[in-house]
Design a protein around this motif. Structure first.
Motif, PDB file in Angstrom:
ATOM      1  N   ASP A  72     -17.619  23.863  -7.219  1.00  0.00           N
ATOM      2  CA  ASP A  72     -18.290  23.633  -8.503  1.00  0.00           C
ATOM      3  C   ASP A  72     -17.755  24.614  -9.550  1.00  0.00           C
ATOM      4  N   LEU A  94     -20.599  15.588  -7.443  1.00  0.00           N
ATOM      5  CA  LEU A  94     -19.694  16.397  -6.621  1.00  0.00           C
ATOM      6  C   LEU A  94     -19.746  15.832  -5.210  1.00  0.00           C
ATOM      7  N   SER A  95     -18.577  15.486  -4.670  1.00  0.00           N
ATOM      8  CA  SER A  95     -18.508  14.921  -3.326  1.00  0.00           C
ATOM      9  C   SER A  95     -17.515  15.739  -2.511  1.00  0.00           C
ATOM     10  N   ILE A  96     -17.986  16.293  -1.394  1.00  0.00           N
ATOM     11  CA  ILE A  96     -17.138  17.166  -0.580  1.00  0.00           C
ATOM     12  C   ILE A  96     -16.962  16.598   0.817  1.00  0.00           C
ATOM     13  N   MET A 114      -7.761  14.958 -12.891  1.00  0.00           N
ATOM     14  CA  MET A 114      -7.093  13.659 -12.818  1.00  0.00           C
ATOM     15  C   MET A 114      -7.340  12.873 -14.099  1.00  0.00           C
ATOM     16  N   LYS A 115      -8.435  13.200 -14.772  1.00  0.00           N
ATOM     17  CA  LYS A 115      -8.756  12.568 -16.060  1.00  0.00           C
ATOM     18  C   LYS A 115      -9.474  13.587 -16.929  1.00  0.00           C
ATOM     19  N   VAL A 122     -12.684  14.208 -14.657  1.00  0.00           N
ATOM     20  CA  VAL A 122     -12.725  13.978 -13.213  1.00  0.00           C
ATOM     21  C   VAL A 122     -11.578  14.757 -12.568  1.00  0.00           C
ATOM     22  N   ASP A 124     -10.081  16.923  -8.694  1.00  0.00           N
ATOM     23  CA  ASP A 124     -10.330  17.225  -7.293  1.00  0.00           C
ATOM     24  C   ASP A 124      -9.984  18.678  -7.014  1.00  0.00           C
ATOM     25  N   HIS A 138     -12.054  19.120   0.909  1.00  0.00           N
ATOM     26  CA  HIS A 138     -11.549  18.423  -0.276  1.00  0.00           C
ATOM     27  C   HIS A 138     -12.743  17.929  -1.082  1.00  0.00           C
ATOM     28  N   THR A 140     -14.085  15.940  -4.790  1.00  0.00           N
ATOM     29  CA  THR A 140     -13.893  15.298  -6.081  1.00  0.00           C
ATOM     30  C   THR A 140     -15.163  15.525  -6.890  1.00  0.00           C
TER      31      THR A 140
ATOM     32  N   MET B  68     -27.380  21.988  -4.151  1.00  0.00           N
ATOM     33  CA  MET B  68     -26.518  21.521  -3.055  1.00  0.00           C
ATOM     34  C   MET B  68     -26.882  22.227  -1.757  1.00  0.00           C
ATOM     35  N   ASN B  93     -19.630  15.244   5.239  1.00  0.00           N
ATOM     36  CA  ASN B  93     -19.567  14.840   3.836  1.00  0.00           C
ATOM     37  C   ASN B  93     -20.905  15.081   3.153  1.00  0.00           C
ATOM     38  N   LEU B  94     -20.842  15.524   1.920  1.00  0.00           N
ATOM     39  CA  LEU B  94     -22.051  15.625   1.092  1.00  0.00           C
ATOM     40  C   LEU B  94     -21.665  15.205  -0.319  1.00  0.00           C
ATOM     41  N   SER B  95     -22.401  14.230  -0.846  1.00  0.00           N
ATOM     42  CA  SER B  95     -22.115  13.742  -2.197  1.00  0.00           C
ATOM     43  C   SER B  95     -23.403  13.801  -3.015  1.00  0.00           C
ATOM     44  N   ILE B  96     -23.346  14.517  -4.134  1.00  0.00           N
ATOM     45  CA  ILE B  96     -24.554  14.714  -4.941  1.00  0.00           C
ATOM     46  C   ILE B  96     -24.358  14.144  -6.343  1.00  0.00           C
TER      47      ILE B  96
ATOM     48  N   LEU D  99     -10.528   5.785 -13.094  1.00  0.00           N
ATOM     49  CA  LEU D  99     -10.102   6.813 -14.043  1.00  0.00           C
ATOM     50  C   LEU D  99      -9.544   6.250 -15.352  1.00  0.00           C
ATOM     51  N   ARG D 100      -8.775   5.181 -15.255  1.00  0.00           N
ATOM     52  CA  ARG D 100      -8.160   4.577 -16.441  1.00  0.00           C
ATOM     53  C   ARG D 100      -8.192   3.066 -16.275  1.00  0.00           C
ATOM     54  N   MET D 114      -5.681  13.592   5.143  1.00  0.00           N
ATOM     55  CA  MET D 114      -5.929  15.036   5.030  1.00  0.00           C
ATOM     56  C   MET D 114      -6.387  15.599   6.365  1.00  0.00           C
ATOM     57  N   PRO D 135      -3.370   8.562 -12.894  1.00  0.00           N
ATOM     58  CA  PRO D 135      -3.804   7.507 -11.972  1.00  0.00           C
ATOM     59  C   PRO D 135      -4.871   6.588 -12.566  1.00  0.00           C
TER      60      PRO D 135
END
Lengths: 150, 150, 150, 150
Positions: A72, A94-96, A114-115, A122, A124, A138, A140, B68, B93-96, D99-100, D114, D135
């Motif tokens: 974060d 936030l996705s991990i 990425m954007k 956005v 990663d 990882h 995003t 989180m 995985n954790l997505s918030i 993203l686009r 990964m 992307p």
């Protein structure tokens, strides 16, 4: 809505980011200096979480929440570095994915946008440890950028 | 691979969870007792993050990393409550999604398992604050359950 | 930026949604009428994907892409139902967890908005099949709403 | 549980993947040959979705579901290329950020693993179009690998 492209060149230096973070988010620094902004570049930032006993979990691994906080912070740093000091930019998602068990050592976080739009950014974050064959995690993440600051 | 259904009835009480957490993950308790397991039920657990200055961000809001960490803890609690004390269950995985700016008050986290398989558990966590018209955050998370404990 | 709350009451009926979809997105209907909007309510919409051989995968299960398309459609329907016919609302994120192997039967998708803001709408979609003990998939998704339409 | 590392070298060629897909998942090929596996390499695969009117949405853009189907296919290809023809490997999570706005042209999907573990494979997919500055979409996805095939 203006849709001119933003610059991919950072508008803040590591020193300026450090100063802003210390002033605006003293709590994020934990008073312990464990998280360090090491570099910023075009659409990127690199941070380091120094190893500390307090982030350890049983088995000698770094806690998930410590890695999520690092991600974060890294996203926030790379966004601010490119849009300037806007304290009101907020994480919306936030996705991990936790990929490998980290060992008791520093974690390096490489954030990449990425954007970088007028309303959303956005990116990663790839987290690695020296000596490990592949990333430990990882991430995003999406930031909402307040209008009027675009 | 055995695929018998797991029970949807908790196999650990709040008191047993508390004791296990204190013993196995003293760091997760932060020594400050801010995160409390309030209840467990069929495929559910409810936790509370007591308000503390240390989780505040500028503007009087609770920090993202604090939320989180609460979600991760809530998922861990609801998984353990249903599979028993398995220290090696790990978040994969954790997505918030951050939905509303929380105020300076307690956050309640309601975790619910949507799947409790032999290898994976998937759940979501809804975080609310009294008086707010809708959740402050929503989390989905996946846990990997070590084989041999299934 | 105006931040007045949106209404939680739908502003379009099922018939109006159907007509708008047929006109604006003929491709989404596939010319086959397999995806049906069954109901809209306060912050909710229910859709049904009728069973068809063309969505089958080996083993008699429904394909992942068919479920992702259903979730995207359900989110679009619940967003439009509450903000009116805005063809330019776009998905920014969709995250799906596949929970159980669906059988060769209809899938019902219940979409619910967790946040309906001026710029972003966030919701989740629970997909079920009659007779199955738990959802076959769970989706969270974010839509970006063009300004000027708020 | 054996935890020997898997090889990072593909064990199937593009031709072998094509043949397996045609045999095991004729539906995925849509009978139209729009999705092409172009290359496999160490932990990677590259696919192309050829432009077709049927994937278009109003405004001349490619539909979200078409991109999600491409990502799912790309992940499946890169996983199979490295573990061999295991029809039972299943997606457990797929998360996409749009993203686009893509234009009416081919989309290239670069999938990269990964993590390639005994039970889970995690990868990301970057989707691009020639001429676009960044992307069009980014995907992370997790596959569950049946035991006994590890």
């Amino acid at each position: 809505m203006p849709t001119k492209a933003r610059s991919t060149t950072p508008v803040m230096t590591v020193e300026e980011l450090d100063h802003f973070m210390d002033t605006a988010f003293p709590q994020m620094r934990d008073g312990d200096g464990l998280t360090v902004i090491e570099a910023v570049g075009p659409l990127t930032a690199r941070l380091r979480l120094r190893f500390s006993e307090k982030n350890l979990r049983p088995g000698g691994t770094i806690s998930g929440p410590a890695m999520m906080a690092l991600a974060d912070y890294a996203m926030y740093a790379v966004v601010l570095a490119h849009i300037g000091p806007v304290a009101l930019a907020v994480t919306t998602n936030l996705s991990i994915n936790f990929l490998r068990k980290p060992g008791p050592a520093d974690i390096v976080a490489e954030a990449k946008l990425m954007k970088l739009g007028n309303r959303l950014a956005v990116g990663d974050v790839v987290m690695t440890q020296e000596g490990l064959d592949g990333p430990v995690a990882h991430v995003t993440s999406t930031y909402s950028i307040p209008s009027g600051k675009a």
